[in-house]
Design a protein around this motif. Structure first.
Motif, short mmCIF file in Angstrom:
data_model
loop_
_atom_site.label_atom_id
_atom_site.label_comp_id
_atom_site.label_asym_id
_atom_site.label_seq_id
_atom_site.Cartn_x
_atom_site.Cartn_y
_atom_site.Cartn_z
N THR A 267 -28.01 38.21 30.71
CA THR A 267 -28.93 38.88 31.26
C THR A 267 -30.00 37.33 30.27
OG1 THR A 267 -29.49 40.53 31.86
CG2 THR A 267 -31.40 40.01 31.64
N THR A 268 -30.24 37.38 29.41
CA THR A 268 -31.10 36.03 28.92
C THR A 268 -30.31 35.40 28.76
OG1 THR A 268 -31.22 37.62 26.79
CG2 THR A 268 -31.63 35.20 26.18
N ARG B 10 -31.87 34.29 32.60
CA ARG B 10 -33.15 34.20 32.63
C ARG B 10 -33.66 32.15 31.87
NH1 ARG B 10 -36.20 36.34 27.65
NH2 ARG B 10 -35.11 34.71 27.13
N ASP B 11 -32.84 31.69 31.02
CA ASP B 11 -33.29 31.05 29.93
C ASP B 11 -31.74 29.57 30.86
OD1 ASP B 11 -34.87 31.86 28.22
OD2 ASP B 11 -33.79 32.31 27.20
#
Length: 244
Positions: free
Chosen positions: A234-235, A238-239
Motif C-alpha cells: 500500500t505504501t 501510494r508513493d
C-alpha cells in the motif's frame, strides 16, 4: 503497473518457506516470485556463493521491475542478502524492502557460535532432523509447518553460506538504502541484537516486533506477516508516480 514481490529464503530452507505468503498474495492479485538461492531447494546440487546469490536476486528484481515497482522481501540469511543488495552503490530498481529476522551483524563470536551450533546439529544422527521436526511441531501452526522443509534442507550449503556472510558490509549498505524499509522481528528472535542500529541507519525505516514469535516469524504468525506485506504494498502504491 502493480507491485511485484520478490521473496528470498533463509539458510537451509528454500522457496517453499514462502508458500503461505505466495498463496495469500495471489488471492489478492499480487504477483510474487519466491527464489531458490544456489545450494538450496531446486538448486541443491549447486555450490552456494555470494556472487551466485546476488546474481539470482538481481535477475529476479530486474525481471520483476519490467512489470511494476518491486518489493524485495528476505528472511534471516535472505534478509541480510537483500539488505546488502538494496544498499548497493549502484541502486537496484527497488521500491521497497522488508527484512525479517535479520537485524544482527554476522561477524565475530556470534557468527562463530552459530556455525558451531549448526555443525553440532549436523553431526547428530539423521543430521538432527528429529530435533528439527520436534521444534517445528511445537512452534509452527499446522498450516505452515511443512513449508520450511518442503523443498529439502540444504545441509551441505549451510556452513559455507554462514562463513560467507562475514564479508557483508551491512553498515555501509544500510546507510545507502533510500526506499521504504521495514524490519520485522519475532519477540524472542536471537537476531534482534542490532535492530535499533539497523533502523537508525535507514532514514524512515520502521521496526515491527511480533509478539510471541521466534526467528521463524513468517511461519509462526503468517497472518501478521501478510499484513506487513500489505502495509508495504500500500505504501509503494501510494508513493508510485502517476502514469503519464
Amino acid at each position: 503497473m502493480t507491485v511485484q514481490v520478490v521473496l528470498v529464503h533463509g539458510i537451509r530452507t528454500s522457496a517453499s518457506m514462502w508458500r503461505a505468503q505466495v498463496a495469500h498474495l495471489a488471492e489478492h492479485g499480487v504477483t510474487a516470485n519466491a527464489l531458490d538461492l544456489p545450494g538450496h531447494g531446486t538448486r541443491m546440487s549447486e555450490t552456494f556463493t555470494l556472487d551466485g546469490a546476488f546474481a539470482t536476486i538481481d535477475q529476479a528484481v530486474r525481471d520483476a521491475a519490467t512489470r511494476g515497482p518491486v518489493l524485495l522481501v528476505g528472511h534471516s540469511m535472505g534478509g541480510l542478502l537483500t539488505t546488502e543488495y538494496a544498499g548497493r552503490e549502484q541502486r537496484p530498481p527497488l521500491a521497497g524492502l522488508i527484512g525479517a529476522s535479520c537485524t544482527a551483524i554476522p561477524r565475530g563470536v556470534g557468527l562463530a557460535a552459530y556455525r558451531l551450533i549448526a555443525r553440532g546439529f549436523d553431526a547428530l544422527p539423521g543430521r538432527g532432523m528429529w530435533f528439527t521436526q520436534q521444534m517445528l511441531a511445537r512452534t509452527l501452526p499446522e498450516q505452515t509447518r511443512a513449508d520450511f522443509g518442503a523443498g529439502g534442507y540444504a545441509f551441505d550449503a549451510q556452513d559455507v553460506a554462514l562463513r560467507s556472510l562475514s564479508v557483508l558490509d551491512l553498515l555501509t549498505a544500510l546507510g545507502r538504502i533510500e526506499v521504504p524499509t521495514w524490519f520485522v522481528n519475532g519477540q524472542f528472535d536471537q537476531l534482534r541484537l542490532n535492530e535499533r542500529l539497523f533502523v537508525g541507519l535507514v532514514p524512515g525505516a520502521e521496526l515491527i516486533v511480533v509478539p510471541r514469535t521466534t526467528h521463524l516469524v513468517t511461519a509462526m504468525r503468517p497472518d501478521v506477516f501478510n499484513a506487513v506485506l500489505h502495509l508495504a504494498i500500500t505504501t509503494i502504491e501510494r508513493d508510485a508516480p502517476a502514469p503519464s
